[in-house]
Scaffold this motif. Structure first.
Motif, mmCIF file in Angstrom:
data_model
loop_
_atom_site.group_PDB
_atom_site.id
_atom_site.type_symbol
_atom_site.label_atom_id
_atom_site.label_comp_id
_atom_site.label_asym_id
_atom_site.label_seq_id
_atom_site.Cartn_x
_atom_site.Cartn_y
_atom_site.Cartn_z
ATOM 1 N N LYS A 101 0.829 -1.204 0.000
ATOM 2 C CA LYS A 101 0.000 0.000 0.000
ATOM 3 C C LYS A 101 0.871 1.265 0.000
ATOM 4 O O LYS A 101 0.613 2.220 -0.743
ATOM 5 C CB LYS A 101 -0.881 -0.014 1.264
ATOM 6 C CG LYS A 101 -2.307 0.485 1.031
ATOM 7 C CD LYS A 101 -3.178 0.190 2.243
ATOM 8 C CE LYS A 101 -3.648 1.461 2.916
ATOM 9 N NZ LYS A 101 -4.398 1.201 4.156
ATOM 10 N N MET A 102 1.907 1.209 0.810
ATOM 11 C CA MET A 102 2.767 2.393 0.915
ATOM 12 C C MET A 102 3.563 2.630 -0.368
ATOM 13 O O MET A 102 3.901 3.759 -0.708
ATOM 14 C CB MET A 102 3.731 2.243 2.103
ATOM 15 C CG MET A 102 3.058 2.383 3.457
ATOM 16 S SD MET A 102 4.203 2.048 4.819
ATOM 17 C CE MET A 102 5.041 3.610 4.974
ATOM 18 N N LEU A 103 3.880 1.556 -1.064
ATOM 19 C CA LEU A 103 4.703 1.669 -2.273
ATOM 20 C C LEU A 103 3.886 1.978 -3.525
ATOM 21 O O LEU A 103 4.454 2.255 -4.586
ATOM 22 C CB LEU A 103 5.483 0.362 -2.494
ATOM 23 C CG LEU A 103 6.717 0.148 -1.615
ATOM 24 C CD1 LEU A 103 7.172 -1.301 -1.701
ATOM 25 C CD2 LEU A 103 7.846 1.076 -2.034
ATOM 26 N N GLU A 104 2.573 1.881 -3.353
ATOM 27 C CA GLU A 104 1.681 1.931 -4.508
ATOM 28 C C GLU A 104 2.037 3.064 -5.471
ATOM 29 O O GLU A 104 2.284 2.846 -6.664
ATOM 30 C CB GLU A 104 0.240 2.094 -4.015
ATOM 31 C CG GLU A 104 -0.773 1.589 -5.006
ATOM 32 C CD GLU A 104 -2.171 1.565 -4.377
ATOM 33 O OE1 GLU A 104 -3.103 1.267 -5.084
ATOM 34 O OE2 GLU A 104 -2.291 1.870 -3.169
ATOM 35 N N LYS A 105 2.091 4.264 -4.923
ATOM 36 C CA LYS A 105 2.327 5.445 -5.768
ATOM 37 C C LYS A 105 3.698 5.374 -6.447
ATOM 38 O O LYS A 105 3.837 5.605 -7.643
ATOM 39 C CB LYS A 105 2.255 6.703 -4.887
ATOM 40 C CG LYS A 105 1.117 7.622 -5.271
ATOM 41 C CD LYS A 105 1.359 8.974 -4.603
ATOM 42 C CE LYS A 105 0.059 9.682 -4.355
ATOM 43 N NZ LYS A 105 0.221 10.722 -3.325
ATOM 44 N N LEU A 106 4.655 5.026 -5.658
ATOM 45 C CA LEU A 106 6.039 5.000 -6.130
ATOM 46 C C LEU A 106 6.206 3.985 -7.262
ATOM 47 O O LEU A 106 6.848 4.255 -8.280
ATOM 48 C CB LEU A 106 6.957 4.645 -4.950
ATOM 49 C CG LEU A 106 8.447 4.749 -5.213
ATOM 50 C CD1 LEU A 106 8.847 6.194 -5.438
ATOM 51 C CD2 LEU A 106 9.235 4.173 -4.038
ATOM 52 N N LEU A 107 5.608 2.829 -7.067
ATOM 53 C CA LEU A 107 5.773 1.767 -8.051
ATOM 54 C C LEU A 107 5.160 2.168 -9.387
ATOM 55 O O LEU A 107 5.645 1.748 -10.443
ATOM 56 C CB LEU A 107 5.148 0.460 -7.537
ATOM 57 C CG LEU A 107 5.903 -0.183 -6.359
ATOM 58 C CD1 LEU A 107 5.193 -1.434 -5.869
ATOM 59 C CD2 LEU A 107 7.337 -0.528 -6.738
#
Lengths: 132, 554, 318
Positions: free
Chosen positions: C308-314
């Protein structure tokens, strides 16, 4: 990364009494400092060259031989000559109040006598660094 | 017997529990000066294995726990030996004549730092330290002046010298020969203990192996030529001053002693020819009973090892004779008069521990060389102890005390544990090179300091009972520049008047003897007679052996 | 800021010792401008040859470093030494005492000694040691010697940063080769059996050679065992010759280039990893993590949280 205080501890003179220097080194390590321990029989030239190379914040000398009135001024001069007089020069030993006053006028920091606490020394170095 | 002990033991436990529940202790740590916990009460069940004949015996009898002489201080009080020396050889010579006139028959020579480090007075490293903490001796010339008109066949001379001991000893022998005194008649002591230099005092020159070899040279030479000379004073004093615990002082000192014994035996010497000439030198620290236990344990360990491990046959080899000095490191700069009482308790411990000689420190020694008055008080402290307290009248009066016997056993046990550790490291020299002793001592010193700062350990006048606004008067240490100038001038003169050819030949011979692994004593004496200087001889050997550098282990 | 950094750069290139010292501190503390500094000197590095010396405590590393430095100085080379000692995990402080053994180099202007504590950097030590060596490299030092005690991860990092790695053993360290698992065995280009005048040296030599013989090797450099008595300088000339042999081996067939490329790749990867992490963990995300630990850990698996935390970054990677 957090800034680490680096302290050079050295013992000028011919005698081998390093108990005090070692105790202070251990106390400063435990206070989180990085201690460069240069050990015995260091000349003023060696002390200043080491201080330059190691980029220490503080130079602390243990002098028991009674030669403090020649060694401290010599180290101070060499520090100025080499452009590192922004570092703190401090130390400990058997030094009369009169001499302490003279040395401090020249620019030496606080000097610790027999029976002094290592905590006071650590505190002093920390406060000096905070003010800098 | 054992049933009785069981009863005492179980009753003791109940008593201890009740005491712990019903009483409240003062809020400090109950530990010795060595940071060891102390029992509230000693009881017989601590000594279930106690065997009087085996563990103590009678004074003058194996294992000598109670003392090395059968009548101890009734026969002869301990020697009150105060160590001194200063300035030029002329200054010291005058002082010695004064002392001899006053009835003293032993000389004690303290050398300055350059001499202790094997440096001539004109060496650049000597600058500012010539004649400061002792007398400056750079050549036979200086020794001739120092001992001028002193009958060397009648006095006994103690020389506190280590790294260059063999060379200073050679100067002494050469003066005797010039006086026409048979070296066989010379009596005295050289400290000559290099191992404790690496461990604690740090006034070393060469690496350990060649240094040990030179020490064995002196032992071998004395065995043949100076049978009355005490060859090594195996010293724990400096180890303790550097911060060691009592058990470390005991263990490291005796381990050094055994290392000398082994080195001399490896040379092929017969143990009974040299062991009777070894003596020990201990510290007398603050913790009264711990110190007494240390001396008693030391005698027992020494006797046992010499007899059982090294198979000495002569009873004199088993006797551990020792000198004691009160602990300089316990003296405080604050309220210095309090040091008089510290020294008195320490002296009492040394005497109850059966010392053969004693140096009591002066109250002002933390700050400078002692004043005459302070030296006198220190000596008078010994005299009061000897003549007024009644202590010397009976031998080893604390024997049989549950507490003291238990402490003595524990001391012995801790020492034996250390011996095993040292053996596992391959012996004293590898342990030195690995920094083992040095880091053990540094750790103990740091713990002691922290206890003081945490007030787990009270030092009167320093961290409690402080006198606010106490001004610590530090007497001006007079740096006598003239002494240095005079010594340098004398060396210059010497180098102009001596026969250079003879000097270089003698030094060449020394170099060859070192290369061939020969005994160097005859070469030192030969060089001395040609007026080769201390520094010149040391430099020849530095070329061959290199210089020692400390391990960096903390 | 950048002006100060550029002045520092100029100082380094002129070989000014104060500038070198300051630069090293800037890099070690990752102070403002340290990336610019490293970039400034980048094109001036690559000349210095880097040697790693490691071994168990008491094996004589500083003494050997001292003697090797003297040999290098006699041949006219300038030498930089980076002496690494462990930081206390409890207090964060360190006692750096290696200079004691090198005190006769203290006043030689052709030698620069810097003591370095491992600090907390997990895996970052290799990078930082490399960066400090870069400064010395750019300042005109011909050789840089890393000297460190072999305890766990540290010697692996140092081997990573060195062109030639020397592992020091003493006759008493027999149990180290008993277990081939020891990292020390894997990283050595040259073995040195120091204090070889001690009992047990010959046996140790045989054991070591046997262990090396058993070891599988995927390249054609076979580490040899050299005996020295460093405090007397015995055997150090022979060791120096072998070091030159290793250097010419590396120079042949691109070994050195490959090794240094690997180091460069590693460095880029480390920088990216650390930079991403540094920027990723802003106050907001730190708070999310804190919240999770306080109240959500029963409801959500750590994997889902990370996702969830990586969603944007990925998304930006696509």
């Amino acid at each position: 990364m957090a800034r680490k205080l680096r302290v050079l501890i050295a013992k000028p003179g011919l005698d081998g009494h390093d108990r005090g220097a070692k105790v202070v080194a251990a106390a400063m390590r435990d206070a989180g400092f990085e201690v460069i321990y240069a050990g015995l029989r260091q000349t003023p030239e060696m002390i200043v060259e080491t201080a330059i190379q190691e980029d220490v914040d503080v130079i602390a000398l243990s002098i028991l031989s009674g030669a403090h009135m020649t060694i401290f001024p010599k180290v101070l001069d060499l520090m100025k000559e080499n452009g590192i007089n922004d570092k703190l020069l401090t130390g400990g030993g058997i030094i009369s109040e009169e001499d302490v006053e003279k040395l401090q006028k020249m620019g030496v920091g606080k000097l610790f006598g027999p029976g002094a606490s290592t905590r006071d020394a650590v505190q002093y170095v920390k406060e000096w660094a905070d003010e800098k | 017997m054992s049933k009785n002990i069981d009863k005492i033991s179980s009753r003791g436990k109940t008593w201890l529990k009740q005491t712990e529940e019903s009483s409240k202790n003062r809020d400090i740590k109950f530990i010795t000066a060595s940071s060891e916990p102390v029992e509230l009460l000693a009881t017989p069940d601590m000594l279930t294995d106690f065997d009087y004949e085996r563990d103590l015996g009678y004074p003058g009898e194996y294992p000598y726990t109670r003392g090395v002489h059968s009548n101890m201080y009734r026969g002869k009080l301990w020697t009150m030996r105060q160590f001194a020396g200063f300035g030029t050889p002329e200054d010291s010579n005058k002082r010695y004549h004064y002392l001899l006139k006053k009835g003293q028959n032993g000389l004690s020579i303290a050398f300055d730092l350059p001499t202790l480090m094997g440096l001539d007075a004109d060496d650049s490293f000597s600058e500012g330290e010539v004649g400061l903490c002792g007398v400056s001796v750079s050549s036979l010339k200086d020794m001739e002046i120092l001992l001028d008109k002193i009958p060397l066949d009648k006095v006994s001379t103690s020389m506190t010298i280590n790294s260059p001991a063999a060379i200073l000893f050679a100067f002494y022998i050469a003066v005797a020969e010039k006086q026409g005194v048979d070296p066989g008649k010379l009596r005295g002591t050289i400290q000559n203990d290099i191992l404790k230099e690496y461990i604690a005092q740090k006034e070393y020159i060469f690496p350990p192996e060649p240094s040990m070899s030179i020490i064995v040279d002196t032992i071998e030479y004395c065995t043949e030529h100076l049978p009355q000379w005490n060859t090594i004073s195996i010293s724990g004093y400096h180890i303790r001053e550097a911060g060691a615990t009592a058990a470390q002082e005991l263990a490291f000192t005796l381990a050094d002693g055994f290392a000398y014994v082994e080195a001399a035996m490896a040379r092929g010497l017969n143990i009974d020819d040299f062991a009777p000439r070894l003596s020990l030198f201990f510290n007398a620290h603050n913790d009264f009973f711990e110190e007494i236990a240390k001396y008693r344990a030391a005698r027992r360990i020494w006797a046992k090892h010499l007899k059982e491990k090294y198979e000495a046959k002569d009873e004199r080899s088993l006797l551990m004779r020792f000198h004691t000095q009160t602990a300089g490191c316990t003296l405080t700069a604050q309220q210095p008069e309090n040091n008089i009482s510290r020294v008195a308790y320490q002296a009492l411990a040394a005497v109850l521990g059966g010392t053969q000689s004693l140096h009591t420190n002066s109250m002002d020694e933390t700050l400078a060389l002692p004043s005459e008055k302070a030296v006198k008080i220190a000596l008078r402290t010994q005299q009061v102890l000897a003549y007024e307290t009644g202590v010397p009248n009976t031998i080893d009066p604390l024997a049989g005390s549950y507490f003291v016997e238990d402490l003595t056993n524990k001391m012995e046990q801790q020492a034996e544990d250390y011996f095993r550790k040292i053996d596992d490291m391959g012996g004293v020299i590898p342990a030195i090179e690995n920094g083992f002793f040095q880091s053990e001592i540094a750790r103990a010193a740091y713990q002691y300091q922290r206890e003081i700062e945490d007030k787990d350990r009270i030092i009167v006048g320093t961290n409690d009972f402080i006198e606010e606004d106490e001004k610590i008067e530090i007497p001006l240490l007079e740096i006598k520049k003239e002494v240095e100038e005079k010594q340098i001038e004398r060396l210059k003169e010497l180098k102009q008047t001596r026969d250079d050819k003879k000097v270089s030949n003698a030094l060449k011979q020394l170099e060859e003897a070192a290369a061939q692994g020969k005994n160097l004593m005859p070469e030192f004496i030969n060089c001395a007679k040609m007026y080769a200087t201390l520094g010149e001889m040391i430099n020849v050997l530095k070329q061959k052996y290199g210089e020692y550098v400390e391990p960096a282990e903390f | 800021m950048s002006k100060i950094i550029d002045e520092l750069t100029k100082g380094i290139l002129e070989g000014n010792r104060n500038a070198i010292a300051r630069a090293m501190t800037t890099i070690e503390n990752e102070e403002d401008g340290y990336v610019r500094l490293l970039s400034n000197i980048y094109e001036r590095i690559g000349r210095a040859y880097r040697i790693g010396i490691t071994g168990p405590p008491g094996s004589g590393k500083s003494t050997l470093t001292n003697h090797l430095t003297k040999i290098l100085r006699k041949e006219g080379f300038k030498v930089g030494i980076i002496a690494v000692d462990p930081t206390s995990p409890f207090t964060g402080g360190a006692i750096l005492g290696d200079r004691i053994r090198m005190h006769d180099l203290a006043l030689d202007k052709g030698v620069y000694i810097r003591s370095m504590a491992t600090r907390g950097s997990s895996g970052g030590l290799a990078r930082q040691a490399t960066e400090l060596a870069d400064v010395l490299d750019a300042a005109g030092y011909d050789y840089v010697i890393y000297e460190t005690v072999g305890v766990g991860q540290v010697e692996l990092d140092i081997a990573e940063a060195a062109d030639t790695t020397i592992v020091l053993l003493v006759p008493e360290s027999g149990d180290i080769i008993q277990s081939l698992k020891s990292g020390l065995m894997e990283i050595a280009d040259i073995f040195v059996l120091n204090k070889s005048d001690r009992p047990g040296a010959e046996r140790m030599q045989k054991d070591l050679e046997y262990a090396l013989h058993l070891r599988e090797s995927d390249h054609d450099w076979h580490p040899k065992v050299y005996q020295t008595v460093a405090n007397q300088g015995k055997g150090t000339e022979e060791l120096w010759t072998e070091m030159k042999n290793h250097r010419s081996y590396l120079d042949s067939e691109n070994h050195l280039v490959n090794k240094r490329d690997r180091r460069l790749k590693n460095r880029i990867e480390t920088v990216i990893r650390q930079r991403i992490e540094f920027h990723f963990w802003d106050d907001k995300r730190k708070k999310i993590l804190k919240n999770y630990l306080e109240s959500e850990k029963e409801k959500l698996s750590p994997y889902l949280l990370a996702e969830k935390m990586l969603e944007k970054l990925l998304k930006t990677f696509k």
